[in-house]
Write an enzyme that holds these catalytic residues in place. Structure first.
Site, PDB file in Angstrom:
ATOM      1  CE  LYS A  12      30.550 -41.209 -11.076  1.00 21.94           C
ATOM      2  NZ  LYS A  12      31.278 -40.144 -10.323  1.00 21.94           N
ATOM      3  CD  GLU A  63      28.618 -51.261  -5.711  1.00 23.86           C
ATOM      4  OE1 GLU A  63      28.293 -50.076  -5.881  1.00 23.86           O
ATOM      5  OE2 GLU A  63      27.834 -52.143  -5.319  1.00 23.86           O
ATOM      6  CD  GLU A 109      40.924 -36.232 -14.717  1.00 24.88           C
ATOM      7  OE1 GLU A 109      41.937 -36.303 -15.445  1.00 24.88           O
ATOM      8  OE2 GLU A 109      40.704 -37.021 -13.781  1.00 24.88           O
ATOM      9  N   GLY A 153      44.248 -52.424 -18.395  1.00 28.07           N
ATOM     10  CA  GLY A 153      44.509 -51.050 -17.954  1.00 28.07           C
ATOM     11  C   GLY A 153      45.007 -51.020 -16.519  1.00 28.07           C
ATOM     12  N   GLY A 175      32.306 -44.538  -6.599  1.00 29.72           N
ATOM     13  CA  GLY A 175      33.560 -45.096  -6.089  1.00 29.72           C
ATOM     14  C   GLY A 175      33.374 -46.259  -5.142  1.00 29.72           C
ATOM     15  CB  ALA A 206      36.619 -64.979  -2.551  1.00 36.15           C
ATOM     16  CB  THR A 217      44.148 -43.916 -10.912  1.00 34.37           C
ATOM     17  OG1 THR A 217      44.868 -42.873 -11.582  1.00 34.37           O
ATOM     18  CG2 THR A 217      43.983 -43.545  -9.453  1.00 34.37           C
ATOM     19  CB  SER A 229      47.962 -48.682  -9.623  1.00 34.25           C
ATOM     20  OG  SER A 229      48.376 -48.350 -10.914  1.00 34.25           O
ATOM     21  CB  ALA A 256      46.397 -55.799 -21.630  1.00 36.58           C
TER      22      ALA A 256
END
Lengths: 438, 438
Positions: A205, A129, A190, A10, A134, A33, A13, A16, A43
């Site tokens: 959440k 997380e 939305e 996916g 967010g 890291a 938003t 990307s 995909a």
């Protein structure tokens, strides 16, 4: 060291955003890291968009199974969302021995226990997380930062859309519907805003946070959920007069009979830091027996804030993936074979205090009737305001703040009050939480 | 699984708190850590007190080396503090292959790089959540929660004593010395409060956070430090009139020429959440390029809040101690062989804006003289207030807020202004930070 290879499911938003931040901060992330984190395959149904974004060197496919079964992929990042295909994909990725990073709160709130158990059995990590608040690293704080504590309660502004609407209603004195339209125009809501304004997203959440805080399975079906659609600017204004601000809170609390798990509009004292969190921002207050109250604040949504959490999980998995699976941080903080069966209690049993507002015919004896009913249910009154009727009107507004009582008692009292011939229409009932350090 | 054995060096405030919380929450902590965490041996000079606290079954000694060399001890917890013996003890514990948990901010701010390198070489962990901001899990947020970000700046209220004093001065309009005495009586300030009110303690903490945020060695000797001892209630009041609150902030910022590292009283806009952190509480704002601004709030000191962080580190080490040492979370977030040599810049080069207050003889031409001097140094004025002289006085107070300029320019301009015959005494200079999301 050889890079860690990522397969991305996916590229909307958050996908990307993840792509952009990983690319921009590539060098700094690798220094943290210990090796490079590289997106190898993406995909998405929208092949053209995905190809355009990915550029050269990254495989793009519309076949999600190609990602999951790819032999070189170390971590699968699930950013499809929803309850349809995501569950199957995550379970298959785990079965393939892939670590999983997901932002899918709806999925984890209902199927998290099953998914974490599968991951534990297979010896892989599932990190999430980005599923809560967010960019705020609240899962890490609960799972690792506060492990010394017997946690007592969590209360959070965990839906930015709802908080934006309440902020605007208060600051500009506008009605709910007007602000909702504005929020849609600004892209904060939305086209179908039900998840946000009905409290469902917040309930996902708080369900996940409750599991981590108290070491219980995720139990979204047990959450009490009430949204903000019925809130009026009058109640927001009266609350302010009384020193309170109304916020949509996700609340979970350990009480003697079990765990409270609930989402609803709540009056909180204006002097609390969290009362001053405005607009689309999120904040979570956590109370532990040793640390007292701590608060975590930041952007609760958006491409790059959410990507911040997705990538933090990628770095975590990269740093820990070679470790002995028995000695990793458990997904829900508690060891999976040591979860507790403490029950989530029904809303009827919840003890809290209440703001009540009603319209009464302006005649003598009304207050006596109301206070007698409350007294009969052992509900004591903390504060009361009577607003005189406007000219050409004969109905007064009566606002009552109660002390602590049980939800089923207040509901029974409200039914009796509404049955009084002098009371017009319904009694408005909003819960109050002091959120103090006690 | 067999328990993890702890040796405790020092059983003062934090040591006692750690002991109490580990005991009280033993079962819950074990469910999180996957095994029991047991204090096996305690070293303290006050043997009687230590024995009384420890009870049966725990070895008590006044010989610190007995702890470090104890063959059964997995983790040494250093709570002695200071720069005298702690450094030697930690390095010896590392050499013995022990993991180390410490709350020693002074030590880490000066010798952290050496200590972390020794630990890395030996393959053990050094954890230090309790060294910064008491119970707030800010080290974990910086080191793990925000790893996706190119961090831009950190600004923190990280000394509760100083914040308590400033809160009281503002709320009650009292002078510094009076409030300091109160703070001593309340136990919020030490008999020798220099570390707190001179900004040294805050500088230790911001030095450690800078290292983690930017991947640089700890460099306490490069920090600019200015305390709150010269602040007056007049400046606090004028700041409020202008929409600002004065806080002692630790600030570190990445700029084109290097890293800023500084502690000083700072005007911040009242509408920022952190401006509303009052009393002994701490809060840290962190700005990352992806996540935007996040804030972390809680108790910055005290026995149990600090113990909360010590024990969180114990759980972390327990969860990860069997892992391949090359794949653990690095102490400073960045891999120890990949630290950056970006320099800490001198205060002279720091760019910020300023609050200036001066006393001037109330005669024409004064403002023209002052503004000409500022203009000559290319300093533009954001706001100016002239307070008329009180009756029987002939000196007016002039308050100026500047736009951004360089510290050495403002200092040069101030010297020129102070040399004006119409200016009486010194020009008060307090830095301003907007702390916005830009």
């Amino acid at each position: 060291m050889k890079p860690i290879n990522i397969g991305l499911l996916g590229i909307g938003t958050v996908g990307s955003g993840t792509f952009a931040v990983l690319k921009r901060n590539r060098e700094e992330i690798a220094r943290r890291a210990g090796r490079e984190i590289v997106i190898k395959i993406i995909a998405d149904r929208d092949l053209e968009k995905a190809r355009c974004l990915a550029g050269d060197g990254i495989v793009v496919t519309d076949n999600v199974y190609e990602v999951i079964e790819h032999p070189d992929i170390d971590i699968v990042v699930e950013l499809i969302g929803g309850l349809t295909i995501a569950r199957e994909l995550i379970l298959k990725a785990i079965a393939q021995g892939k670590h999983v990073v997901t932002a899918n709160k709806a999925l984890l709130a209902s199927y998290g226990t099953e998914i974490f158990a599968a991951a534990h059995e297979k010896g892989v990590m599932v990190a999430f997380e980005a599923a809560v608040a967010g960019g705020i690293p609240i899962i890490k704080a609960l799972r690792e930062g506060l492990t010394a504590n017997r946690l007592e309660w969590i209360a959070g502004i965990i839906n930015g859309t709802a908080n934006f609407i309440l902020s605007e209603m208060r600051e500009k004195g506008l009605p709910f519907e007007t602000v909702l339209d504005q929020a849609k125009q600004l892209g904060y809501a939305e086209a179908d805003p039900a998840y946000d304004i009905e409290g469902i997203d917040a309930a996902h959440k708080i369900t996940i946070m409750a599991a981590i805080a108290f070491g219980i399975p995720v139990q979204f079906d047990k959450a009490y959920i009430e949204g903000i659609t019925k809130l009026t600017r009058e109640d927001i204004r009266y609350a302010e007069e009384l020193g309170y601000r109304i916020k949509l809170l996700g609340i979970t609390k350990r009480v003697s009979s079990g765990i409270e798990l609930r989402v609803h509009p709540t009056l909180i004292p204006v002097r609390r830091l969290i009362a001053n969190v405005e607009g689309v921002m999120n904040a979570i207050v956590v109370k532990g027996d040793a640390v007292g109250t701590t608060l975590y604040y930041g952007a609760g949504a958006g491409a790059e804030p959410t990507a911040s959490s997705v990538i933090a999980d990628l770095v975590d998995v990269t740093r820990m993936h070679t470790a002995d699976p028995m000695h990793r941080v458990p997904s829900l903080s508690f060891q999976p074979d040591l979860l507790s069966d403490t029950p989530v209690i029904s809303m009827d049993e919840v003890e809290t205090s209440y703001y009540l507002r009603m319209h009464a015919v302006d005649q003598s004896g009304v207050l006596a009737d109301i206070t007698r009913i409350l007294a009969n249910f052992d509900i004591s009154i903390n504060a009361m305001i009577q607003k005189e009727p406007d000219e050409h009107e004969d109905k007064a507004s009566i606002i009552i703040l109660t002390h602590l009582t049980i939800e089923k008692n207040i509901n029974a009292a409200i039914a009796k009050i509404e049955a009084l011939p002098v009371i017009m229409g319904q009694v408005i009932r909003i819960r109050i939480e002091e959120l103090n350090n006690k």
